[in-house]
Design an enzyme around this catalytic site. Structure first.
Site, PDB file in Angstrom:
ATOM      1  N   LYS A  50       2.394  11.423   7.556  1.00 51.29           N
ATOM      2  CA  LYS A  50       1.896  11.079   7.811  1.00 51.29           C
ATOM      3  C   LYS A  50       3.013  11.926   9.150  1.00 51.29           C
ATOM      4  O   LYS A  50       2.527  13.042   9.371  1.00 51.29           O
ATOM      5  CB  LYS A  50       2.347   9.089   8.615  1.00 51.29           C
ATOM      6  CG  LYS A  50       1.241   8.510   7.552  1.00 51.29           C
ATOM      7  CD  LYS A  50       0.779   7.583   7.851  1.00 51.29           C
ATOM      8  CE  LYS A  50       0.208   6.865   6.645  1.00 51.29           C
ATOM      9  NZ  LYS A  50      -0.980   6.798   6.419  1.00 51.29           N
ATOM     10  N   ASP A  75       9.267   2.996   1.595  1.00 44.90           N
ATOM     11  CA  ASP A  75       7.931   3.619   1.708  1.00 44.90           C
ATOM     12  C   ASP A  75       8.353   3.896   3.639  1.00 44.90           C
ATOM     13  O   ASP A  75       7.668   2.606   4.038  1.00 44.90           O
ATOM     14  CB  ASP A  75       7.156   3.945   1.219  1.00 44.90           C
ATOM     15  CG  ASP A  75       5.819   4.028   1.577  1.00 44.90           C
ATOM     16  OD1 ASP A  75       5.511   4.699   2.891  1.00 44.90           O
ATOM     17  OD2 ASP A  75       5.281   3.969   0.637  1.00 44.90           O
ATOM     18  N   PHE A 118       1.348  -1.053   0.148  1.00 40.46           N
ATOM     19  CA  PHE A 118       0.082  -0.277   0.182  1.00 40.46           C
ATOM     20  C   PHE A 118       0.637   1.600   0.101  1.00 40.46           C
ATOM     21  O   PHE A 118       1.718   0.943   0.965  1.00 40.46           O
ATOM     22  CB  PHE A 118      -1.201   0.232   0.998  1.00 40.46           C
ATOM     23  CG  PHE A 118      -1.717   1.166   0.667  1.00 40.46           C
ATOM     24  CD1 PHE A 118      -2.972   0.833   0.264  1.00 40.46           C
ATOM     25  CD2 PHE A 118      -1.299   2.747   1.359  1.00 40.46           C
ATOM     26  CE1 PHE A 118      -4.320   2.199   0.619  1.00 40.46           C
ATOM     27  CE2 PHE A 118      -2.077   3.154   1.386  1.00 40.46           C
ATOM     28  CZ  PHE A 118      -3.477   3.222   1.078  1.00 40.46           C
TER      29      PHE A 118
END
Ligand code: PXG
Length: 419
Positions: A269, A240, A155
């Site tokens: 984030k 990532d 994801f």
């Protein structure tokens, strides 16, 4: 705020404001989410209050964007002060928060250069563009033929190009035509990566632990082995760390567990301190140096408010030793979860405070169990259907984790989510 809760979720019948808000949302917003029926109005530290006055322990932390908790005092102070000073210039001009932020983030992660963006998906897109341009200009791959290797169950966000290489479970088929140039290998299998690399391969994109895929922890040595393979074959190792980075897994970066420094590091984030969308791509000069003015950018990327907040977030991570805290608290909490006797639990796994409780398929999926936990005053969210994801703020009190462990035990010992 006291760390020991006195109230938990109010009974459904008294949650009138909650119902009103949800009705508004149902009537006026696109249905691209299916949230739990709680409407949060206030947050402090690891705790939130809903519009009807019930209190919950936030054990999702906005999918790791709230590593510092809600309204961390140091970050809030910087945010407010900067909001009263200068918020946006665009990159047409310099601003006085950008340089100090770039110095701190590159020094923190041992990289030469940074390219700031806003959301995680934008940073991933930036990494993909970096890899392709590096491939054409430095590696010497023929134009328009570059290939990037990704992992199954990945994801990385929801843009057209990213969903082009996402698993089918993310509804890729409705958004074609897909972007070409990607190839998928099984996650956790370094030999499969080695076998998939060709002369056209420019990069390997990987999550050090797969978050959305179900808190999948790869076999020990996987990241280091992949990094070695990439180095031998002149392929960029792109990590990532949007969900795993900034202390979440008990190290500053999840790659630190295997002493791997990625060629391209992607952050997002928690970099925004729970206040601003801030993401970034970091790399050596030879890699990120391929960009020329006009190649890439964003109106809001590197804005002074974002830079001030991200600087405070990185300083807080360092000064409060939050990675060490996540390591210690996460190890203890996972041990508590593993002691729960429940017919529903298949496996408890994770690292630091990124934890997944995988349920047996017969348990009926994670969602009803998350609803049951909500009624006990705990907010968390299922992922990959059968996994309850637990990712509280790294600042969470130990007593709050003990309180949560009791409730997990109480709920998961039941025959069904409702009793
Ligand atoms: N990479 C990873 C590893 C992620 O977990 C992204 C990229 C994309 O970040 P942005 O900021 O573009 O969402 C993520 C995001 C959601 C959602 O609501 C997103 C994530 C996890 C759960 C839900 O879209 N992770």
């Amino acid at each position: 705020m006291p760390s020991t809760p006195t109230t938990s979720a109010a009974p459904a019948a008294t949650r009138t404001k909650t119902a009103e808000h949800i009705e508004l949302v149902d009537r006026h917003s696109a249905r691209n989410y299916a949230p739990l029926p709680v409407v949060i109005a206030r947050g402090e530290g690891s705790w939130v209050h809903d519009v009807d006055g019930a209190r919950y322990l936030d054990m999702l932390s906005a999918y790791s964007a709230l590593n510092f908790g809600h309204r961390h005092p140091r970050i809030t102070e910087v945010f407010v002060r900067q909001a009263q000073t200068l918020t946006l210039t665009s990159r047409a001009f310099h601003n006085d928060r950008f340089g100090p932020f770039c110095r701190l983030i590159t020094e923190t992660f041992g990289q030469d250069l940074v390219l700031p963006m806003n959301t995680g998906a934008e940073a991933v897109e930036t990494a993909l563009k970096t890899a392709r341009k590096w491939g054409y200009h430095v590696k010497g791959v023929a134009r328009d033929t570059a290939e990037i290797i990704v992992c199954g169950d990945n994801f990385h966000g929801r843009t057209i190009s990213i969903v082009s290489f996402s698993p089918d479970s993310f509804n890729q088929e409705d958004f074609g035509p897909v972007t070409p140039g990607f190839r998928s290998v099984p996650y956790g299998d370094a030999a499969a990566l080695a076998a998939a690399i060709t002369d056209r391969t420019v990069a390997f994109l990987v999550e050090p632990i797969q978050g959305e895929g179900g808190i999948n922890v790869p076999p020990p040595g996987y990241l280091a082995r992949c990094r070695d393979i990439c180095r031998e074959r002149n392929v960029l190792f792109m990590a990532d760390e949007i969900q795993t980075g900034l202390g979440r897994t008990g190290r500053r970066l999840c790659c630190d567990h295997e002493n791997v420094i990625p060629d391209v590091l992607i952050l997002g984030k928690a970099l925004g301190g729970g206040m601003m969308p801030v993401s970034a791509v970091l790399a050596r000069r030879e890699v990120l140096g391929v960009f020329q003015p006009g190649d890439h950018g964003s109106t809001f990327g590197g804005n002074p408010l974002a830079c001030a907040v991200a600087t405070a977030a990185l300083e807080t991570l360092r000064d409060e030793r939050l990675a060490e805290r996540a390591d210690r608290l996460g190890t203890a909490f996972m041990a508590q979860l593993r002691q729960i006797r429940s017919p529903h639990i298949r496996e408890v796994r994770g690292r630091g405070l990124l934890i997944g409780v995988e349920l047996h398929p017969e348990a009926g999926g994670g969602k009803p169990w998350c609803k049951a936990l909500m009624k006990e005053g705990i907010l968390c969210k299922e992922t990959s259907e059968h996994v309850i994801r637990i990712a509280p703020p790294l600042t969470i009190e130990e007593s709050d984790l003990d309180w949560a462990a009791e409730r997990f035990e109480r709920v998961l010992a039941r025959a069904t989510p409702t009793g």
